[in-house]
Write a protein that holds these residues in place. Structure first.
Motif, short mmCIF file in Angstrom:
data_model
loop_
_atom_site.label_atom_id
_atom_site.label_comp_id
_atom_site.label_asym_id
_atom_site.label_seq_id
_atom_site.Cartn_x
_atom_site.Cartn_y
_atom_site.Cartn_z
N LYS A 56 -14.31 -8.91 0.69
CA LYS A 56 -15.21 -8.55 -0.41
C LYS A 56 -14.41 -8.20 -1.66
O LYS A 56 -14.73 -8.66 -2.77
N THR A 57 -13.36 -7.42 -1.51
CA THR A 57 -12.55 -7.00 -2.65
C THR A 57 -11.84 -8.18 -3.28
O THR A 57 -11.82 -8.32 -4.51
N LEU A 58 -11.25 -9.04 -2.47
CA LEU A 58 -10.53 -10.20 -3.00
C LEU A 58 -11.47 -11.18 -3.71
O LEU A 58 -11.07 -11.85 -4.65
N ALA A 59 -12.73 -11.25 -3.26
CA ALA A 59 -13.70 -12.16 -3.87
C ALA A 59 -14.37 -11.57 -5.11
O ALA A 59 -14.96 -12.30 -5.89
N SER A 60 -14.24 -10.27 -5.28
CA SER A 60 -14.92 -9.60 -6.39
C SER A 60 -14.23 -9.88 -7.72
O SER A 60 -13.01 -9.80 -7.83
N GLY A 61 -15.03 -10.17 -8.72
CA GLY A 61 -14.49 -10.31 -10.06
C GLY A 61 -14.23 -8.97 -10.72
O GLY A 61 -13.63 -8.90 -11.79
N ASP A 62 -14.69 -7.89 -10.08
CA ASP A 62 -14.54 -6.54 -10.64
C ASP A 62 -13.36 -5.77 -10.07
O ASP A 62 -13.09 -4.66 -10.51
N SER A 63 -12.69 -6.32 -9.07
CA SER A 63 -11.58 -5.62 -8.42
C SER A 63 -10.28 -6.41 -8.53
O SER A 63 -10.28 -7.63 -8.39
N LEU A 64 -9.21 -5.68 -8.77
CA LEU A 64 -7.86 -6.24 -8.78
C LEU A 64 -7.07 -5.47 -7.73
O LEU A 64 -6.99 -4.24 -7.78
N LEU A 65 -6.51 -6.18 -6.78
CA LEU A 65 -5.77 -5.56 -5.69
C LEU A 65 -4.34 -6.10 -5.70
O LEU A 65 -4.14 -7.31 -5.72
N PHE A 66 -3.38 -5.18 -5.70
CA PHE A 66 -1.97 -5.56 -5.77
C PHE A 66 -1.19 -4.95 -4.61
O PHE A 66 -1.49 -3.83 -4.17
N GLN A 69 5.79 -3.93 -5.20
CA GLN A 69 7.10 -4.24 -4.65
C GLN A 69 8.21 -3.63 -5.50
O GLN A 69 8.07 -3.50 -6.73
N HIS A 70 9.28 -3.27 -4.83
CA HIS A 70 10.50 -2.79 -5.49
C HIS A 70 11.66 -3.49 -4.81
O HIS A 70 11.81 -3.41 -3.59
N GLY A 71 12.44 -4.20 -5.59
CA GLY A 71 13.57 -4.93 -5.00
C GLY A 71 13.14 -5.95 -3.97
O GLY A 71 13.85 -6.20 -3.00
N GLY A 72 11.97 -6.54 -4.15
CA GLY A 72 11.47 -7.56 -3.22
C GLY A 72 10.87 -7.00 -1.94
O GLY A 72 10.47 -7.75 -1.07
N VAL A 73 10.77 -5.66 -1.84
CA VAL A 73 10.23 -5.01 -0.65
C VAL A 73 8.89 -4.36 -0.99
O VAL A 73 8.75 -3.71 -2.03
N ASP A 74 7.91 -4.54 -0.12
CA ASP A 74 6.60 -3.90 -0.32
C ASP A 74 6.75 -2.39 -0.18
O ASP A 74 7.31 -1.91 0.81
N ILE A 75 6.25 -1.65 -1.19
CA ILE A 75 6.35 -0.19 -1.14
C ILE A 75 5.00 0.49 -1.32
O ILE A 75 4.93 1.72 -1.33
N GLY A 76 3.93 -0.28 -1.47
CA GLY A 76 2.63 0.35 -1.64
C GLY A 76 1.58 -0.63 -2.11
O GLY A 76 1.78 -1.84 -2.10
N SER A 77 0.46 -0.06 -2.53
CA SER A 77 -0.64 -0.88 -3.03
C SER A 77 -1.28 -0.19 -4.23
O SER A 77 -1.15 1.03 -4.41
N ALA A 78 -1.96 -0.97 -5.03
CA ALA A 78 -2.70 -0.45 -6.18
C ALA A 78 -3.96 -1.27 -6.34
O ALA A 78 -3.95 -2.49 -6.12
N ARG A 79 -5.04 -0.58 -6.68
CA ARG A 79 -6.32 -1.28 -6.86
C ARG A 79 -6.98 -0.78 -8.14
O ARG A 79 -6.96 0.42 -8.43
N LEU A 80 -7.55 -1.69 -8.86
CA LEU A 80 -8.38 -1.37 -10.02
C LEU A 80 -9.78 -1.90 -9.75
O LEU A 80 -9.95 -3.10 -9.48
N ASP A 81 -10.76 -1.03 -9.80
CA ASP A 81 -12.16 -1.43 -9.71
C ASP A 81 -12.75 -1.24 -11.10
O ASP A 81 -12.84 -0.10 -11.58
#
Length: 156
Positions: A56-66, A69-81
């Motif tokens: 649902k989030t990935l298909a939403s035009g109202d949400s941005l999900l990231f 990464q730091h140095g090519g390594v995943d270190i977390g997530s961020a979302r904008l609704d």
């Protein structure tokens, strides 16, 4: 991918748009004990619930999900609704990477991304006992607009 340099080159962060291939990593972050303790919704999320939310989030035009990464390594997530000119932001730093100075640069990266996309107001909800997050958001120019959950806002 969008790169941002924080206070020091060592804090260079990349916001990589999330995909369904990130489902396990995002679920791991969501179900982390400290993340749940500080979340508005504190219960564990099942794999099936998470998959439905992620689709649902990935298909939403109202949400941005990231994935952050730091140095090519995943270190977390961020979302904008986002709606109209305002966005609510949600951030999670990987448990093993907390306390390494990523919060400020991540907030600045999200502020820059929201500004780049034309949004003029960011809002977040932080529990009053989450001192580390409160310090990070207040230090990034967010101001409290509520006492209960500490809803903070920043004009971009």
């Amino acid at each position: 991918m969008i790169g941002y340099v924080g206070l020091a080159e060592a804090n260079h962060l990349v916001l990589r748009p999330a995909s369904f291939a990130d489902a396990e990593y995002l679920l791991y972050l969501r179900n982390d004990r400290e993340t749940r303790r500080q979340s508005i919704q504190q219960g564990r999320v099942t794999r099936a619930q998470h998959a439905r939310w992620l689709r649902k989030t990935l298909a939403s035009g109202d949400s941005l999900l990231f994935v952050v990464q730091h140095g090519g390594v995943d270190i977390g997530s961020a979302r904008l609704d986002c709606k109209i000119k305002a966005c609510e932001m949600t951030l999670t730093i990987e448990p093993a990477r907390r306390g390494e100075g990523f919060m400020g640069p991540l907030i600045e990266a999200i502020k820059a991304e929201a500004t780049r996309r034309g949004y003029s107001l960011l809002r977040t909800q932080v529990r009053q006992n989450n001192v580390r997050s409160l310090r990070g958001f207040l230090g990034a120019g967010f101001l409290p607009t509520s006492d209960e959950l500490m809803i903070l806002e920043a004009t971009l």
